[in-house]
Design a protein around this motif. Structure first.
Motif, PDB file in Angstrom:
ATOM      1  N   THR A  89       9.844 -10.679  16.753  1.00  0.00           N
ATOM      2  CA  THR A  89       9.971 -11.789  15.791  1.00  0.00           C
ATOM      3  C   THR A  89       9.448 -11.398  14.415  1.00  0.00           C
ATOM      4  N   ALA A  90       8.312 -10.669  14.406  1.00  0.00           N
ATOM      5  CA  ALA A  90       7.766 -10.225  13.117  1.00  0.00           C
ATOM      6  C   ALA A  90       8.730  -9.281  12.414  1.00  0.00           C
ATOM      7  N   ALA A  91       9.356  -8.395  13.239  1.00  0.00           N
ATOM      8  CA  ALA A  91      10.329  -7.489  12.637  1.00  0.00           C
ATOM      9  C   ALA A  91      11.520  -8.256  12.082  1.00  0.00           C
ATOM     10  N   LEU A  96      14.349 -10.721   7.694  1.00  0.00           N
ATOM     11  CA  LEU A  96      14.838 -11.918   7.003  1.00  0.00           C
ATOM     12  C   LEU A  96      14.185 -12.082   5.635  1.00  0.00           C
ATOM     13  N   ASP A  97      12.874 -11.790   5.572  1.00  0.00           N
ATOM     14  CA  ASP A  97      12.199 -11.862   4.271  1.00  0.00           C
ATOM     15  C   ASP A  97      12.792 -10.869   3.285  1.00  0.00           C
ATOM     16  N   ALA A  98      13.073  -9.656   3.805  1.00  0.00           N
ATOM     17  CA  ALA A  98      13.671  -8.657   2.924  1.00  0.00           C
ATOM     18  C   ALA A  98      15.048  -9.098   2.446  1.00  0.00           C
ATOM     19  N   LYS A  99      15.839  -9.648   3.414  1.00  0.00           N
ATOM     20  CA  LYS A  99      17.163 -10.129   3.012  1.00  0.00           C
ATOM     21  C   LYS A  99      17.058 -11.316   2.072  1.00  0.00           C
ATOM     22  N   ALA A 101      14.537 -11.941   0.056  1.00  0.00           N
ATOM     23  CA  ALA A 101      14.114 -11.409  -1.245  1.00  0.00           C
ATOM     24  C   ALA A 101      15.287 -10.756  -1.965  1.00  0.00           C
ATOM     25  N   GLU A 102      16.122 -10.050  -1.201  1.00  0.00           N
ATOM     26  CA  GLU A 102      17.299  -9.419  -1.814  1.00  0.00           C
ATOM     27  C   GLU A 102      18.269 -10.472  -2.347  1.00  0.00           C
ATOM     28  N   VAL A 103      18.463 -11.532  -1.534  1.00  0.00           N
ATOM     29  CA  VAL A 103      19.333 -12.617  -1.998  1.00  0.00           C
ATOM     30  C   VAL A 103      18.744 -13.302  -3.230  1.00  0.00           C
ATOM     31  N   GLY A 104      17.411 -13.530  -3.185  1.00  0.00           N
ATOM     32  CA  GLY A 104      16.757 -14.121  -4.355  1.00  0.00           C
ATOM     33  C   GLY A 104      16.884 -13.248  -5.583  1.00  0.00           C
ATOM     34  N   LEU A 105      16.718 -11.929  -5.370  1.00  0.00           N
ATOM     35  CA  LEU A 105      16.861 -11.002  -6.491  1.00  0.00           C
ATOM     36  C   LEU A 105      18.291 -11.011  -7.030  1.00  0.00           C
ATOM     37  N   GLN A 106      19.253 -11.027  -6.105  1.00  0.00           N
ATOM     38  CA  GLN A 106      20.645 -11.085  -6.545  1.00  0.00           C
ATOM     39  C   GLN A 106      20.937 -12.391  -7.275  1.00  0.00           C
ATOM     40  N   ARG A 107      20.343 -13.478  -6.775  1.00  0.00           N
ATOM     41  CA  ARG A 107      20.541 -14.756  -7.464  1.00  0.00           C
ATOM     42  C   ARG A 107      19.920 -14.728  -8.852  1.00  0.00           C
TER      43      ARG A 107
END
Length: 377
Positions: A89-91, A96-99, A101-107
């Motif tokens: 779950t942590a992994a 999910l956090d990385a994705k 963050a990536e989505v947030g960065l892309q936004r």
């Protein structure tokens, strides 16, 4: 031992002997033994019962220990599974956090790109308007005319009206205010003034000088025809000729005709005599004593004064232009015949140029520049 004592008891029973102390002691000891035996039996029963309870307790304890061990094993297995699940779950959460963050960065990048595109368009509009205004300000400073600045402000107003960006409404209001303020200022029309100076310079060669006798300046000329009016002789003025009688003879006719001819001849002689002698008031004697070559240089100097005034107007040096125009006006008053109509027209043109050649500061579009600077921040 009880068996040996029983027949004796049975034998002696019928005699009912009296109890002896020895018999009482045996009975007491039997009772004690019986009590002790009973107690022993009770203790044995209690011990056996305790032993059974202890065995049951041990069995229950063993059973519970086995159950606890199995539960512990199960809990250990579940804990291991929970740890593995937690790691998974942590992994997954980290992924999910990385994705996320990536989505947030892309936004953020997309929003920044959209804002940059919108801002770049606004900045391009603001930069173009500011550049055109500064060029128009330089042109207005060079030419002294407000037309370049008015034209630039009108173009900026039309462009902002077509662009229709609420963020730039303040700029448009500032443009309208500056446009009204600049249009209300009357500036010098240098082109019209230079045309008038060219006309004055063209008329210099035709202006009469005081040093030259000008028949056209004779005040005896009439205003209608421009020819000299006939002046009668004093005798003719005193006694005008009477009309001829229709019944008069030929001699009288001859005398009357001779009289008419004499009157005409005398008036012509009188007019010519008056033309030979003329009395004029001269305020500047040096103007009447100029030599012909000095007259030429006088006209050329006047033309140079007018040319200097024209160049000073074109270069926006109004003080220099006023000085040259004042000198030219003084030369016209000093050396030229003020009875000439052409001189009056020339002086009027010079007065108009002198009255309009004034330094007028074209207002700066400070409101528009301030609004553009506030939007560009």
């Amino acid at each position: 031992m009880s068996e040996t004592n029983t027949p004796a008891a049975d034998v002696s029973a019928p005699s009912t002997p009296s109890p002896s102390p020895r018999t009482g002691g045996a009975t007491l000891s039997q009772a004690v033994v019986a009590v002790v035996g009973l107690i022993a039996l009770l203790a044995l029963g209690l011990a056996w019962q305790s032993q059974q309870r202890l065995k049951q307790a041990e069995q229950e304890l063993v059973r519970r220990q086995d159950s606890s061990q199995s539960d512990a094993n199960i809990a250990r297995d579940q804990s291991r599974q929970a740890q593995e699940l937690a790691r998974d779950t942590a992994a997954k959460v980290a992924l999910l956090d990385a994705k996320l963050a990536e989505v947030g960065l892309q936004r953020e990048q997309l929003e920044t790109l959209i804002q940059s595109m919108t801002r770049s368009r606004d900045e391009n509009v603001v930069g173009d308007i500011e550049a055109s205004l500064r060029v128009a300000m330089q042109q207005s400073a060079i030419t002294g005319s407000a037309e370049p600045l008015v034209s630039a402000l009108r173009q900026a107003d039309d462009r902002l009206a077509r662009y229709h960006q609420p963020r730039l409404e303040g700029v448009r209001r500032a443009v309208v205010r500056d446009l009204d303020r600049i249009k209300a200022v009357s500036v010098v029309d240098v082109s019209t003034l230079t045309i008038k100076l060219d006309e004055v310079a063209r008329q210099v060669d035709e202006l009469p000088l005081l040093a030259v006798s000008q028949p056209g300046n004779d005040p005896a000329r009439t205003a209608a025809g421009g020819r000299p009016a006939r002046s009668a002789t004093p005798a003719a003025a005193a006694a005008p000729s009477a009309p001829l009688d229709p019944n008069a003879g030929w001699w009288e006719r001859v005398l009357h005709g001779a009289g008419d001819k004499w009157d005409q001849l005398s008036s012509d002689v009188w007019r010519e005599a008056r033309g030979l002698l003329r009395v004029t008031r001269i305020d500047h004697p040096e103007a009447a004593l100029m030599a012909p070559e000095q007259m030429f240089f006088l006209r050329e100097n006047l033309k140079l004064r007018l040319l200097n005034a024209r160049l000073a107007l074109l270069s926006r040096q109004f003080d220099t232009a006023q000085s040259d125009l004042t000198e030219a006006q003084g030369m016209l008053d000093r050396y030229f015949d003020d009875r000439s109509r052409k001189l009056g027209v020339t002086k009027e043109l010079l007065r108009q140029v002198q009255g309009q050649a004034r330094q007028v500061q074209v207002p700066r579009p400070d409101d528009t520049l301030a609004a553009l600077s506030a939007v560009a921040r």
